[in-house]
Design a protein around this motif. Structure first.
Motif, PDB file in Angstrom:
ATOM      1  N   PHE A 159     -35.050   4.176  -5.360  1.00 31.57           N
ATOM      2  CA  PHE A 159     -35.103   4.542  -3.445  1.00 31.57           C
ATOM      3  C   PHE A 159     -33.866   3.926  -2.977  1.00 31.57           C
ATOM      4  O   PHE A 159     -32.531   4.170  -2.346  1.00 31.57           O
ATOM      5  CB  PHE A 159     -36.301   4.619  -2.684  1.00 31.57           C
ATOM      6  N   LEU A 212     -38.141   7.288   0.745  1.00 30.51           N
ATOM      7  CA  LEU A 212     -39.331   6.661  -0.120  1.00 30.51           C
ATOM      8  C   LEU A 212     -41.072   6.792   1.290  1.00 30.51           C
ATOM      9  O   LEU A 212     -42.361   6.849   0.957  1.00 30.51           O
ATOM     10  CB  LEU A 212     -39.122   5.183  -0.464  1.00 30.51           C
ATOM     11  N   GLY A 245     -32.642   6.173   1.218  1.00 28.17           N
ATOM     12  CA  GLY A 245     -33.465   6.563   0.170  1.00 28.17           C
ATOM     13  C   GLY A 245     -34.122   5.997   0.741  1.00 28.17           C
ATOM     14  O   GLY A 245     -35.718   6.516   0.033  1.00 28.17           O
TER      15      GLY A 245
END
Ligand SMILES: O=c1ccn([C@@H]2O[C@H](COP(=O)(O)O)[C@@H](O)[C@H]2O)c(=O)[nH]1
Length: 288
Positions: free
Chosen positions: A66, A77, A73
């Motif tokens: 991630f 998550l 990212g």
């Protein structure tokens, strides 16, 4: 709040002893027909969560996959953690954090304090600045019903050079870590909240795991070559605390949710045959 050990023990009893990792490797994204970008990451994590979040005891997002997309990212998550929590699985974030104690306190606040956006049930931690430096994680976890899985004998071949080195008292580095975690779990019932990471790939190393009284996360199954039968060799009489962990072997069955569920169920069944096997009088086990 109930301790992590109590919650994990119940989840393993009700859902079976299985942890599935969310490891969106570039190769897996391609195999699933997804782009190697944040939208592909989001679709991948969402699919695994919807397929398995209400089936397996523990889901283990691998933070690195991630983080490689930066803040967007990490946002994926965060939402994956929320979705997993809503689906009822325990979330173990594989971040392998470790530092001097004052910085570990910040990691503890980031992952183990319920007010954090990245709050999870448990994290992985690295003990190589000394197990004592992880005390803020143990304290925060204990306060909020969380858990910490400390690296002891990792599944990769390079780990042994550090982990099996011997200190002045003759114990290996890994055994010293194991013994310190055992002390933290002493007296906890049915299971302590502080766990260890012990790879399923390592064979019989002669380490004593019998007094850990906490969960033993076993990665290395499937893609790294270990099989459920290896759990017996690695863990022997400590099998009852083992939480087998698979990532790529299960994920490779996707993106069809039914195929993901079937792959997880097959992995769980193979592990159950070993973990549920009756103990022989000498403490060894026989397969059902
Ligand atoms: O000793 C260790 C500690 C952590 N891991 C992590 O587990 C998964 C394994 O993935 P597979 O696809 O099942 O091989 C991955 O996230 C590793 O970083 C480990 O493998 N060994």
């Amino acid at each position: 709040m109930e301790s992590f050990g109590v919650r994990l023990h119940r989840a393993m009893r009700e859902r079976g002893p299985l942890c599935v990792g969310i490891d969106p490797h570039p190769g897996l994204l391609a195999r699933w027909g997804l782009p190697d970008d944040v939208s592909g990451l989001d679709r991948f994590a969402r699919t695994v969560t919807e397929a398995l979040g209400d089936q397996v005891a523990v889901v283990k997002p691998q933070s690195a996959f991630f983080e490689r997309f930066g803040s967007r990212g990490v946002a994926v998550l965060e939402s994956t953690i929320r979705q997993l929590r809503d689906a009822g699985s325990l979330v173990l974030l594989d971040v392998k954090r470790g530092d001097i104690g004052s910085t570990v306190a910040a990691y503890a606040a980031a992952y183990l304090d319920p007010s954090s956006p990245l709050y999870v049930d448990a994290v992985t931690a690295s003990p190589y600045l000394g197990v004592g430096s992880l005390a803020p994680m143990f304290d925060t976890a204990t306060r909020h019903g969380g858990g910490v899985f400390v690296l002891a004998l990792t599944s990769n071949p390079e780990g042994g050079a550090v982990q099996r080195a011997r200190g002045a008292d003759g114990r290996t580095v890994a055994q010293a870590v194991i013994d310190e975690i055992a002390q933290l779990n002493a007296g906890a019932e049915p299971l302590g909240s502080m766990g260890l990471v012990v790879g399923a790939t390592i064979g019989d190393t002669g380490h004593d795991l019998s007094r850990v009284n906490g969960p033993l996360l076993a990665p290395g199954l499937g893609a790294q070559g270990a099989t459920a039968a290896d759990l017996r060799t690695v863990f022997g009489p400590a099998l009852s605390g083992v939480l087998p962990s698979y990532s790529r072997q299960v994920l490779a069955a996707g993106p069809d949710p039914a195929a993901l569920r079937a792959a997880a169920e097959q992995a769980a069944a193979e592990c159950r045959r070993v973990l549920d096997a009756p103990k022989l009088t000498d403490g060894s086990v026989t397969e059902r």
